[in-house]
Design a protein around this motif. Structure first.
Motif, PDB file in Angstrom:
ATOM      1  N   ILE A  25      19.735  -4.339  17.512  1.00 55.86           N
ATOM      2  CA  ILE A  25      21.166  -4.583  17.633  1.00 55.86           C
ATOM      3  C   ILE A  25      21.399  -5.614  18.743  1.00 55.86           C
ATOM      4  CG2 ILE A  25      21.783  -2.287  16.815  1.00 55.86           C
ATOM      5  CD1 ILE A  25      22.171  -1.422  19.711  1.00 55.86           C
ATOM      6  N   LYS A  26      22.628  -6.074  18.889  1.00 55.68           N
ATOM      7  CA  LYS A  26      22.931  -7.048  19.933  1.00 55.68           C
ATOM      8  C   LYS A  26      22.648  -6.462  21.311  1.00 55.68           C
ATOM      9  CE  LYS A  26      26.427  -9.758  17.473  1.00 55.68           C
ATOM     10  NZ  LYS A  26      27.823 -10.263  17.495  1.00 55.68           N
ATOM     11  N   VAL A  27      22.151  -7.301  22.189  1.00 58.97           N
ATOM     12  CA  VAL A  27      21.765  -6.848  23.523  1.00 58.97           C
ATOM     13  C   VAL A  27      22.936  -6.210  24.258  1.00 58.97           C
ATOM     14  CG1 VAL A  27      20.897  -7.565  25.776  1.00 58.97           C
ATOM     15  CG2 VAL A  27      19.973  -8.608  23.705  1.00 58.97           C
ATOM     16  N   ILE A  28      24.114  -6.821  24.167  1.00 62.12           N
ATOM     17  CA  ILE A  28      25.279  -6.299  24.890  1.00 62.12           C
ATOM     18  C   ILE A  28      25.667  -4.913  24.383  1.00 62.12           C
ATOM     19  CG2 ILE A  28      26.985  -7.388  23.351  1.00 62.12           C
ATOM     20  CD1 ILE A  28      28.688  -7.902  25.879  1.00 62.12           C
ATOM     21  N   VAL A  29      25.495  -4.654  23.093  1.00 62.73           N
ATOM     22  CA  VAL A  29      25.788  -3.334  22.529  1.00 62.73           C
ATOM     23  C   VAL A  29      24.744  -2.331  23.005  1.00 62.73           C
ATOM     24  CG1 VAL A  29      26.025  -1.998  20.405  1.00 62.73           C
ATOM     25  CG2 VAL A  29      26.913  -4.339  20.508  1.00 62.73           C
ATOM     26  N   PHE A  30      23.479  -2.740  22.974  1.00 59.05           N
ATOM     27  CA  PHE A  30      22.395  -1.851  23.410  1.00 59.05           C
ATOM     28  C   PHE A  30      22.555  -1.461  24.878  1.00 59.05           C
ATOM     29  CE2 PHE A  30      18.187  -1.448  25.427  1.00 59.05           C
ATOM     30  CZ  PHE A  30      17.753  -0.299  24.774  1.00 59.05           C
ATOM     31  N   LYS A  31      22.861  -2.438  25.730  1.00 62.28           N
ATOM     32  CA  LYS A  31      23.000  -2.165  27.159  1.00 62.28           C
ATOM     33  C   LYS A  31      24.167  -1.224  27.432  1.00 62.28           C
ATOM     34  CE  LYS A  31      22.191  -5.611  30.042  1.00 62.28           C
ATOM     35  NZ  LYS A  31      22.214  -6.950  30.680  1.00 62.28           N
ATOM     36  N   THR A  32      25.207  -1.314  26.616  1.00 64.54           N
ATOM     37  CA  THR A  32      26.354  -0.413  26.764  1.00 64.54           C
ATOM     38  C   THR A  32      25.966   1.018  26.406  1.00 64.54           C
ATOM     39  OG1 THR A  32      27.907  -2.202  26.264  1.00 64.54           O
ATOM     40  CG2 THR A  32      28.710   0.049  26.011  1.00 64.54           C
TER      41      THR A  32
END
Length: 267
Positions: free
Chosen positions: A197-204
């Motif tokens: 998945i997108k990095v920003i989604v994963f980090k969230t």
């Protein structure tokens, strides 16, 4: 009309670049949560359970696709034991022959009923000296001058991990050193890779783990590194970050070869 088209093109280009920026990262290791891995380790009873937990999609620990095949990589756990020191090596196969380490958890017994640990991200993925450890937040009186109403401040305190079930498991007299039974093309029954998945989604999704596990500049488990260093695995890594896409190969002697580099914005 030409100005309108030019304006629309500019807006589209900016949106595209912003979307690309959201899905890139300074370090590819941002796609594997070191803090989340420690959270899974704390709750696991055995290293087999720990390996299963970090490879569970719903736990949001792993978003790595190092061989760039469009599927999440399976992370294996192997224990290296010397005396009262354990090094848990988290790694993945990039193909049938190449293996790349992701991180190591160094554990040292510091007393009859005390132990400390840190997880260290592999420098190929995270950069140099990225250490994460469990901490408790405690309130302490803030030092001041003269008589006054006491002020409190929150300070981090290192955690004794001796009571963690998995720590007790590996220090039990009957413990047999764990080696993951899995390899390239041979995975647990029922495990299926998913798409990154997108990095920003994963980090969230994995942000909650950062409350109890903090990054620190201090390297505490020194003996573990000495044990692990000569056994470190290097492979071919597809590095995607804000500087572009680079395929890097490191051999066992540490020699680095850049196989392919593509700068962002070029084809």
């Amino acid at each position: 009309m030409r100005k309108i088209i030019l304006s629309l093109f500019t807006v589209f280009s900016l949106n595209f670049l912003l979307a690309q920026e959201e899905n890139t990262t300074e370090n590819i290791g941002d796609n594997f949560s070191l803090e989340g891995a420690l959270a899974m380790f704390k709750s696991a009873n055995t290293l087999e359970e720990f390996e299963k937990a970090i490879n569970e999609e719903n736990n949001s620990i792993n978003n790595l696709d190092l061989n760039d095949d469009g599927s999440i990589d399976y992370i294996m756990v192997d224990d290296i034991k010397e005396g009262d020191t354990h090094v848990l090596v988290l790694s993945t196969y990039l193909n049938e022959k190449e293996k790349q380490d992701i991180a190591t958890i160094g554990i040292e017994k510091t007393g009859n009923e005390s132990a400390q640990l840190q997880i260290i991200g592999d420098e190929d993925l995270y950069g140099k000296d990225v250490f994460v450890e469990p901490v408790d937040l405690v309130e302490a009186v803030k030092e001041g001058k003269g008589p006054s109403i006491p002020e409190f401040e929150t300070k981090p305190m290192l955690v004794n991990v001796w009571l963690w079930p998995c720590v007790r498991f590996i220090y039990a007299p009957t413990y047999i050193v764990w080696r993951s039974p899995y390899r390239w093309g041979y995975y647990p029954r029922g495990w299926k890779p998913w798409k990154p998945i997108k990095v920003i989604v994963f980090k969230t999704r994995c942000a909650t783990h950062r409350t109890f596990y903090h990054r620190t500049p201090n390297h505490r488990i020194v003996l573990a590194r000495k044990i692990y260093t000569p056994r470190r695995n290097h492979g071919t890594i597809v590095v995607k970050n804000r500087r572009g896409t680079t395929v890097v190969h490191k051999n066992r002697r540490g020699k680095t070869t850049v196989i392919k580099t593509r700068t962002r914005g070029r084809r």
